[in-house]
Enzyme design. Structure first.
Site, short mmCIF file in Angstrom:
data_model
loop_
_atom_site.label_atom_id
_atom_site.label_comp_id
_atom_site.label_asym_id
_atom_site.label_seq_id
_atom_site.Cartn_x
_atom_site.Cartn_y
_atom_site.Cartn_z
N ASP A 253 0.86 -1.17 0.00
CA ASP A 253 0.00 0.00 0.00
C ASP A 253 0.91 1.24 0.00
O ASP A 253 2.07 1.16 0.40
CB ASP A 253 -0.86 -0.06 1.27
CG ASP A 253 -1.71 1.16 1.46
OD1 ASP A 253 -2.23 1.69 0.46
OD2 ASP A 253 -1.86 1.59 2.63
N ASP B 103 -0.25 5.02 0.87
CA ASP B 103 -0.52 5.95 1.97
C ASP B 103 -0.39 5.24 3.31
O ASP B 103 -1.07 4.25 3.58
CB ASP B 103 -1.94 6.52 1.85
CG ASP B 103 -1.98 7.71 0.90
OD1 ASP B 103 -1.16 8.62 1.04
OD2 ASP B 103 -2.85 7.70 0.00
MG LIG Z 1 -2.94 3.06 3.55
#
Ligand SMILES: [Mg+2]
Length: 277
Positions: A29, A31
């Site tokens: 991922d 962020d």
């Molecule tokens: Mg995230």
């Protein structure tokens, strides 16, 4: 026995006996794992470089459907992470749900137009369509809602890049693509098919990008939010590594089972390249 929100961990969920040296695909991922508002998290670029130097493929898996691919790749390059060809977006996953030659009404940002074109489908902003793809965009208004719902009521399939209700920014939470989708789905009286994490279309995209050799022993999903990244790991059938640099602070129990629960991506890289947990 430890039980998280009624979920009972199985031996498959646990990481204590896993041979992490077998991992060949690290799904990250963005962020809260690699960056926060596009500012690098301490140690993340070096961790990615170390995993790549050890022969692993690092693929970035994001529900950001708005930005153009080159924009996301350049932003990663700016923090010292080369990423050309290594970003999988929810816009691409949504484009997997339409066929080349189909007309797609885009109720989303530039990244959706780009992904639909790359698929060989025709993106349009108004009129009849085979499908409607809804994603985050800031110029959504009543007219966009009317156009999108009219197309669905005329027979277009309702697709969405993701259903995140909110999106974190330095100024606080703002409405996410899921909030826009709720409006379109309500006005259309239709149930959408959702493409991004943690749903099956994104899992299909990731398996396609990784190719042969991808399985539960050779892949790990690293994320900061169990409800998207952890459930996505389940959809892929691979272990989930939770890091505490994003929305799940240290000391807060995750909603589900994580095979690894570590401070940051650097610690995950230590385990994988060291082959131990
Ligand atoms: Mg995230």
């Amino acid at each position: 026995m430890v039980c998280y929100n009624g979920r009972v961990p199985t031996s498959d969920d646990g990481g204590s006996n896993r041979d992490w040296s077998a991992v060949r695909f690290v799904l990250c991922d963005l962020d809260g794992v690699v960056w926060l508002s596009r500012h690098a998290i301490d140690g993340a670029p070096d961790a990615i470089a170390r995993m790549r130097a050890s022969g692993r493929r690092v693929l970035f898996v994001t529900n950001n459907s708005f930005s153009l691919l080159a924009d996301q790749e350049q932003a990663l390059a700016a923090i010292g992470v080369p990423a050309v060809g290594d970003v999988a977006t929810s816009a691409q996953a949504a484009a997997f749900l339409v066929e080349p030659g189909e007309t797609v009404l885009v109720c989303g940002g530039p990244g959706v137009y780009e992904a639909v074109s790359a698929r060989g489908s025709e993106p349009v902003a108004d009129g009849a369509a085979d499908a409607v793809i809804v994603g985050f965009h800031r110029d959504f208004d009543y007219e966009r809602l009317r156009i999108a719902s009219a197309a669905v009521r005329s027979g277009a399939r309702l697709l969405a890049t993701n259903d995140d209700a909110t999106y974190p920014t330095p100024e606080g939470l703002i409405p996410g693509g899921g909030a826009i989708l709720a409006a379109v789905a309500t006005a259309s009286a239709a149930t959408p098919t959702i493409a991004g994490k943690p749903y099956a279309p994104m899992a299909a995209l990731v398996r396609d990008r990784c190719g042969p050799g991808f399985n539960r022993d050779t892949a790990v999903m690293v994320g900061d939010r169990w409800s998207t990244d952890g459930l996505f790991a389940e959809a892929l059938g691979c272990p989930f590594a939770l890091v505490r640099t994003g929305v799940t602070p240290p000391g807060v129990a995750p909603e589900g089972v994580a095979a690894l629960d570590l401070a940051d991506l650097a610690a995950v890289a230590d385990v994988i390249t060291g082959g131990r947990s």
